[in-house]
Design a protein around this motif. Structure first.
Motif, mmCIF file in Angstrom:
data_model
loop_
_atom_site.group_PDB
_atom_site.id
_atom_site.type_symbol
_atom_site.label_atom_id
_atom_site.label_comp_id
_atom_site.label_asym_id
_atom_site.label_seq_id
_atom_site.Cartn_x
_atom_site.Cartn_y
_atom_site.Cartn_z
ATOM 1 N N TYR A 207 49.361 -17.444 36.042
ATOM 2 C CA TYR A 207 49.517 -18.556 35.423
ATOM 3 C C TYR A 207 49.503 -18.047 33.865
ATOM 4 O O TYR A 207 48.652 -17.417 33.484
ATOM 5 N N THR A 208 50.373 -19.018 33.183
ATOM 6 C CA THR A 208 50.062 -18.739 31.643
ATOM 7 C C THR A 208 48.980 -20.126 31.431
ATOM 8 O O THR A 208 49.068 -21.022 31.953
ATOM 9 N N ASP A 209 48.450 -20.059 30.228
ATOM 10 C CA ASP A 209 47.466 -20.977 29.827
ATOM 11 C C ASP A 209 48.007 -22.614 29.826
ATOM 12 O O ASP A 209 47.013 -23.308 30.066
ATOM 13 N N ALA A 210 49.186 -22.572 29.701
ATOM 14 C CA ALA A 210 49.840 -23.878 29.880
ATOM 15 C C ALA A 210 49.473 -24.678 31.182
ATOM 16 O O ALA A 210 49.311 -25.808 31.371
ATOM 17 N N LEU A 211 49.099 -23.852 32.204
ATOM 18 C CA LEU A 211 48.881 -24.323 33.462
ATOM 19 C C LEU A 211 47.495 -24.802 33.829
ATOM 20 O O LEU A 211 47.088 -24.566 34.910
ATOM 21 N N VAL B 274 45.119 -25.094 37.335
ATOM 22 C CA VAL B 274 44.143 -24.241 37.931
ATOM 23 C C VAL B 274 42.764 -25.091 38.295
ATOM 24 O O VAL B 274 41.932 -24.926 39.040
ATOM 25 N N PHE B 275 42.414 -25.969 37.236
ATOM 26 C CA PHE B 275 41.159 -26.778 37.410
ATOM 27 C C PHE B 275 41.455 -27.465 38.795
ATOM 28 O O PHE B 275 40.365 -27.679 39.433
ATOM 29 N N GLY B 276 42.607 -28.029 38.967
ATOM 30 C CA GLY B 276 42.687 -28.657 40.299
ATOM 31 C C GLY B 276 42.405 -27.983 41.395
ATOM 32 O O GLY B 276 41.875 -28.162 42.150
ATOM 33 N N GLU B 277 43.238 -26.672 41.231
ATOM 34 C CA GLU B 277 42.844 -25.878 42.380
ATOM 35 C C GLU B 277 41.565 -25.339 42.561
ATOM 36 O O GLU B 277 40.961 -25.400 43.734
ATOM 37 N N ILE B 278 40.739 -25.206 41.762
ATOM 38 C CA ILE B 278 39.346 -24.944 41.698
ATOM 39 C C ILE B 278 38.592 -26.193 42.109
ATOM 40 O O ILE B 278 37.875 -26.037 43.344
ATOM 41 N N LEU C 124 34.338 -16.211 26.772
ATOM 42 C CA LEU C 124 33.309 -16.816 27.417
ATOM 43 C C LEU C 124 32.380 -18.107 27.068
ATOM 44 O O LEU C 124 32.527 -19.281 27.685
ATOM 45 N N GLU C 125 32.066 -17.912 25.768
ATOM 46 C CA GLU C 125 31.449 -19.274 25.406
ATOM 47 C C GLU C 125 32.057 -20.367 25.327
ATOM 48 O O GLU C 125 31.831 -21.397 25.652
ATOM 49 N N ASP C 126 33.260 -20.258 24.798
ATOM 50 C CA ASP C 126 34.259 -21.567 24.873
ATOM 51 C C ASP C 126 34.559 -21.794 26.317
ATOM 52 O O ASP C 126 34.636 -22.793 26.601
ATOM 53 N N GLY C 127 34.700 -20.869 27.152
ATOM 54 C CA GLY C 127 34.968 -21.083 28.415
ATOM 55 C C GLY C 127 33.948 -21.840 29.083
ATOM 56 O O GLY C 127 34.452 -22.986 29.570
ATOM 57 N N VAL C 128 32.770 -21.571 28.787
ATOM 58 C CA VAL C 128 31.576 -22.226 29.523
ATOM 59 C C VAL C 128 31.502 -23.668 29.126
ATOM 60 O O VAL C 128 31.391 -24.618 29.905
ATOM 61 N N GLU C 129 31.955 -24.046 27.767
ATOM 62 C CA GLU C 129 32.000 -25.353 27.296
ATOM 63 C C GLU C 129 33.074 -26.149 27.920
ATOM 64 O O GLU C 129 32.938 -27.311 28.430
ATOM 65 N N SER C 130 34.209 -25.660 28.198
ATOM 66 C CA SER C 130 35.407 -26.299 28.713
ATOM 67 C C SER C 130 35.276 -26.558 30.096
ATOM 68 O O SER C 130 35.706 -27.453 30.649
ATOM 69 N N ILE C 131 34.757 -25.420 30.651
ATOM 70 C CA ILE C 131 34.369 -25.794 32.240
ATOM 71 C C ILE C 131 33.284 -26.776 32.437
ATOM 72 O O ILE C 131 33.489 -27.671 33.378
ATOM 73 N N LEU C 132 32.282 -26.699 31.735
ATOM 74 C CA LEU C 132 31.342 -27.722 31.755
ATOM 75 C C LEU C 132 31.939 -29.253 31.615
ATOM 76 O O LEU C 132 31.420 -30.071 32.295
#
Ligand code: ADP
Ligand code: MG
Length: 705
Positions: free
Chosen positions: A465-469, A473-477, A505-513
Motif C-alpha cells: 500500500y502507499t501512504d495514501a491508504l 490499514v488502520f481499519g485492517e489493524i 518511529l517517534e512520529d509513528g508512535v504519536e499517530s498510532i496512539l
C-alpha cells in the motif's frame, strides 16, 4: 631472467609511472588501493563503449548508458549564482541541439572551446527539466583525436570524486594504463599451470591483462574476461576446498556418541512431532559429530522452519556425552527469548542453563564463570559476550551460532579457540543463501537444509500500500485486534534523519496512539536505543499478549516468536532490502492463523524498490527471494557477505552471474586436490605460489575451516 625482471617491474611503486607522481600516487592508494604497477594492471574497466558508433542527437534518451556524438558548439551561456553557477554549451549535429552542462572548469572551457570546430563529445545522457542533457561530457577535437591502442572499444573505469578532481577520471585512468602497458617489455608470468590453460583453452595471463584494458577485438575481450574470471574464482575455490579438505580429513573433533539419555527424554516429552526435515538434519549432525572429525556446518532454514528445535536436540547430544554447549545470537532480545524457550523445555531435566549478555550483572557473571570452568554449567546462551576471552569453558563440545549473518569469520575463529580440540560448530541462518554465494562465502562449511515448514503453516498474504491508504490499514489493524490478534509495526529508523524522508518511529508512535487510544488499545515500543530493562519489559508484555501493538525498529528482525501476532505493517518498506523484508515478515505466520504483511511505501519509489515490493507480494519462498536479492543488489551488498569473510573483493567475477563458472572451477579445484592435496607435485608449483601471495591479503582465513 625475464621473470625476475617482470616481478620487480610489477612491484614498482605507482608514483614512478609516467603521469602519476607523488600526489596522485597518494590518491590512487587511498581511493583505489593501487600501490604498485601490478595493482593498476589489475584495476579493470567496468564496461566498454564502442567508440566507432556515433549517435544522432535526436535519437538520444536517458536510457542509453553512454553516447558519442560528433558536432559543433553553437553557443555558450553561463547561468546561476555561486554554487549553482554553471556553463551551458549548446551542441548541434544537425539533427538537433543538446545542452552540455559544466559546473567546474567553466573559465577554461569558455576560453578553449571553439565555435564552428568539429568535436566529439562523449558522456551519459540524463533527463532534466523536460530535456536531455549531458553533464560534464568528455570533449575531444575531431582533428586532434588521440589514437589509442586496441580497437574502438573504449574501457570505462570507476573512479572517485577526489580522483576526478585530480584529472583521474575514466579517461585519465585509461591514459595511465596505456602508459603502463607501453612499458611492459616481457611477458607477464603465468599463474595457472599449463595443464589448465591448455585443457580449458584459456588465454594467457599476459594477453588477458593487456586485452582487458585495450581489447584488440570483441572476441579477444571475451576470452580475456573469461580467463580472468576463471582465475579469480578458481583460486578462491582452491583455497576454500583446501581448508575444507583439511578440516574434514585431518581436523580431529570430539566424538559424540549416541547415548540418548537427555535426548531420549526430550523426545518422549517433545512439544510437537519433529518435521521430516528436522529429523533428517539431526541425523546429518549426529553422523558428523560421531565421526571423530570436527563439524563445521551451516544450517539453512527459512524463517519459522524450526531451527531452534534442531539446536536444542544437538545440544542435548553433546551434553549426553559430558560436554558443554553454547548458543550465540546477535541481539539481547533474541538471547532472552531463546533462554526462555530453552529453559522451559529443559526444565524437567535439571540441566543448568544460563544467560550471558552485555548486561549480565557482575555478581551473576562471577557465578557463571565458576560454573563454566568447573563444568557444572551445561548450556550457555548469550550474545557476543560469549566469545570474549574471559569466558572459559571446561569442555565446550558444541557452539551454535544463530542468525549467523551478523557473525563474521573472525568470530567463528574465536569460538574455535575455546577448546584444545575445537568444538563442533553449527551455524544457523534464516537468510537463505543463493547457491553461488554459498559455494563461495560458506564454501568451507558443510550444509544442511530444512526445506519444510511445520505443518499447518499458511502463506503470509502480503500487500503493498502507499501512504495514501493509511486509513484503510488502520481499519485492517482494528479488525485484527478485534479478533484477539496482535500486530507488529516496524519502522526503519528511530529519529528523523536529515537524509531520508521516512516515516519515523517517534512520529509513528504519536499517530498510532491517536488512532488506537488507550485504554481501548494498548501498545508497547521496542527500539535499539532503549534501556535493556525497558526493551525486555515491552517484549514481555507483547509475548504475554498484554499489548495489542508492538511498534519497533528492526531490532525485532530476527528470531522473535509470538504465534498470536498475525499482522505486520512495515513502514517505509522501500528502505529495506529484500532479505530484511523477508526476515521481518517471518515474525508473523507462526501460529495456525492466517497472517498478513502490509508493506507501506511512498507514492513514488524507484523501479528497483518496485521489484522488491512485487517480489514480496508474490513469493513466500526465502530461496527465491534471496536469488532476486542477489540479482538486484549484487553480492557485495548482500547483508553480511563482508563480515562473513567473502575471500576477496571480486575484481571481475560476479557471484550473481557466474554461477556456472563457479561450479565448474569448484569441480576442477576438487579434482586437483584429490590427486595432490598438499599441491606438492611439480606441475602445481604455480598454484602454491599464487596461494601464498593471496595469503597476505586475508590472513584470518587460515585455520578456520
Ligand atoms: P526458526 O527456524 O525461524 O528459528 P523456530 O525454531 O523459532 O523457527 O520455530 C518457529 C515456530 O515453529 C516455533 O513456534 C516453534 O515452536 C514451531 N515449531 C518448530 N518445529 C515445529 C514442529 N516440528 N511442529 C510444529 N511446530 C514447530
Ligand atoms: Mg530462530
Amino acid at each position: 631472467m625475464y621473470k625476475t625482471f617482470m616481478s620487480e617491474f610489477l612491484n614498482t611503486e605507482i608514483k614512478f609511472l609516467t603521469g602519476v607522481g607523488s600526489k596522485r600516487a597518494e590518491l590512487l592508494q587511498n581511493e583505489l588501493n593501487i600501490f604498485t604497477f601490478e595493482d593498476l594492471l589489475w584495476y579493470f574497466p567496468y564496461r566498454y563503449v564502442d567508440r566507432s558508433k556515433f549517435y544522432k542527437i535526436d535519437e538520444l534518451t536517458s536510457e542509453i548508458p553512454y553516447v558519442q556524438v560528433k558536432g559543433r558548439f553553437i553557443k555558450f551561456e553561463t547561468i546561476g549564482e555561486n554554487r549553482a553557477r554553471r556553463l551551458i554549451a549548446y551542441f548541434s549535429d544537425g539533427s538537433g541541439v543538446i545542452e552540455l552542462v559544466f559546473f567546474q572548469g567553466i573559465k577554461w572551457m569558455k576560453e578553449s572551446l571553439k565555435i564552428n570546430t568539429e568535436y566529439i563529445i562523449f558522456g551519459k545522457p540524463s533527463f532534466f527539466n523536460g530535456k536531455i542533457n549531458i553533464i560534464h561530457p568528455e570533449i575531444e577535437e575531431l582533428a586532434k583525436q588521440e589514437k589509442k591502442p586496441g580497437s574502438a572499444l573504449q574501457p570505462l573505469y570507476n573512479t572517485t570524486e577526489k580522483l576526478k578532481n585530480s584529472f583521474l577520471n575514466s579517461r585519465g585512468m585509461s591514459k595511465l594504463l596505456s602508459n603502463l602497458i607501453l612499458l611492459i617489455k616481457a611477458p607477464i608470468s603465468e599463474t595457472l599451470p599449463e595443464y589448465l590453460t591448455a585443457n580449458y583453452k584459456l588465454l594467457s595471463l599476459h594477453e588477458s591483462l593487456i586485452n582487458i584494458h585495450f581489447p584488440a577485438s570483441v572476441e579477444i575481450l571475451q576470452s580475456a574476461r573469461y580467463r580472468l574470471k576463471f582465475e579469480e574464482l578458481f583460486f578462491v575455490q582452491l583455497k576454500i576446498q583446501i581448508q575444507k579438505k583439511f578440516r574434514t580429513e585431518k581436523q580431529q573433533g570430539h566424538i559424540i556418541e549416541k547415548k540418548d539419555s537427555y535426548n531420549m527424554q526430550f523426545w518422549k516429552n517433545r512439544p510437537f512431532d519433529y518435521t521430516g526435515a528436522q529429523i533428517r538434519v539431526l541425523k546429518e549432525i549426529r553422523k558428523n559429530m560421531i565421526s571423530g572429525k570436527q563439524m563445521s556446518r551451516l544450517l539453512q532454514g527459512d524463517v519459522g522452519s524450526g531451527k531452534t528445535l534442531v539446536a536444542i536436540v544437538s545440544m542435548l547430544m553433546v551434553i549426553d556425552n559430558g560436554f558443554q554447549a553454547c548458543l550465540m545470537v546477535p541481539t539481547e532480545i533474541l538471547a532472552i527469548q531463546h533462554y526462555n524457550t530453552i529453559t522451559k523445555y529443559l526444565q524437567p531435566f535439571g540441566l543448568n542453563v544460563k544467560l550471558l549478555t552485555g548486561s549480565t550483572k557482575k555478581k551473576n557473571r562471577t557465578i557463571l564463570s565458576e560454573e563454566l570452568e568447573n563444568g557444572t554449567l551445561n548450556i550457555l546462551i548469550g550474545t557476543h559476550a560469549i566469545i570474549e576471552d574471559n569466558v572459559k569453558f571446561s569442555n565446550l563440545g558444541l557452539a551454535i551460532i544463530d542468525e549467523q549473518h551478523r557473525f563474521g569469520v573472525a568470530q567463528r575463529k574465536k569460538i574455535w579457540d575455546k577448546n584444545v580440540i575445537p568444538p563442533h560448530i553449527l551455524v544457523m541462518t534464516a537468510t537463505p543463501i543463493p547457491r553461488t554465494l554459498q559455494m563461495t562465502v560458506y564454501g568451507d562449511l558443510d550444509v544442511s537444509v530444512i526445506d519444510e515448514l511445520p505443518p499447518g503453516r499458511q502463506n503470509i498474504c502480503t500487500k503493498h500500500y502507499t501512504d495514501a491508504l493509511r486509513l484503510r490499514v488502520f481499519g485492517e489493524i482494528k479488525n485484527e485486534i478485534k479478533k484477539g490478534r496482535q500486530i507488529y509495526i516496524v519502522y526503519p529508523l528511530i529519529k528523523e534523519s536529515e537524509k531520508f524522508d521516512y516515516k519515523f518511529l517517534e512520529d509513528g508512535v504519536e499517530s498510532i496512539l491517536r488512532a488506537f487510544p488507550p485504554p481501548e488499545y494498548s501498545m508497547v515500543v521496542v527500539h535499539g536505543k532503549q534501556k535493556n530493562e525497558n526493551k525486555e519489559e515491552s517484549m514481555r508484555q507483547f509475548v504475554a499478549g498484554k499489548a495489542d501493538i508492538l511498534i519497533a525498529t528492526t531490532v525485532i528482525e530476527v528470531g522473535v516468536d509470538v504465534p498470536n501476532a498475525t499482522m505486520m505493517i512495515i513502514e517505509s518498506a522501500e528502505r529495506f532490502g529484500l532479505s530484511q523484508l523477508h526476515q521481518l515478515r517471518g515474525r508473523v505466520g507462526r501460529g495456525g492463523e492466517k497472517s498478513t504483511c502490509i508493506l507501506m511505501t511512498a507514492e513514488n519509489i524507484s523501479s528497483e524498490a518496485k521489484i522488491r515490493m512485487q517480489t514480496m507480494c508474490e513469493s513466500n519462498d526465502g530461496f527465491h527471494i534471496a536469488e532476486v536479492d542477489l540479482q538486484l543488489r549484487g553480492p557485495g551488498d548482500i547483508e553480511g557477505t563482508h563480515q562473513s569473510g567473502l575471500p576477496t573483493e571480486f575484481k571481475i567475477a560476479n557471484l550473481a552471474k557466474d554461477g556456472q563458472l563457479i561450479q565448474f572451477v569448484k569441480t576442477i579445484a576438487e579434482e586437483i586436490l584429490d590427486k595432490d592435496l598438499a599441491l606438492e607435485k611439480p606441475e602445481n608449483i604455480l598454484l602454491i605460489k599464487k596461494l601464498k601471495s593471496m595469503k597476505k591479503d586475508d590472513e584470518h582465513w587460515e585455520n578456520i575451516g
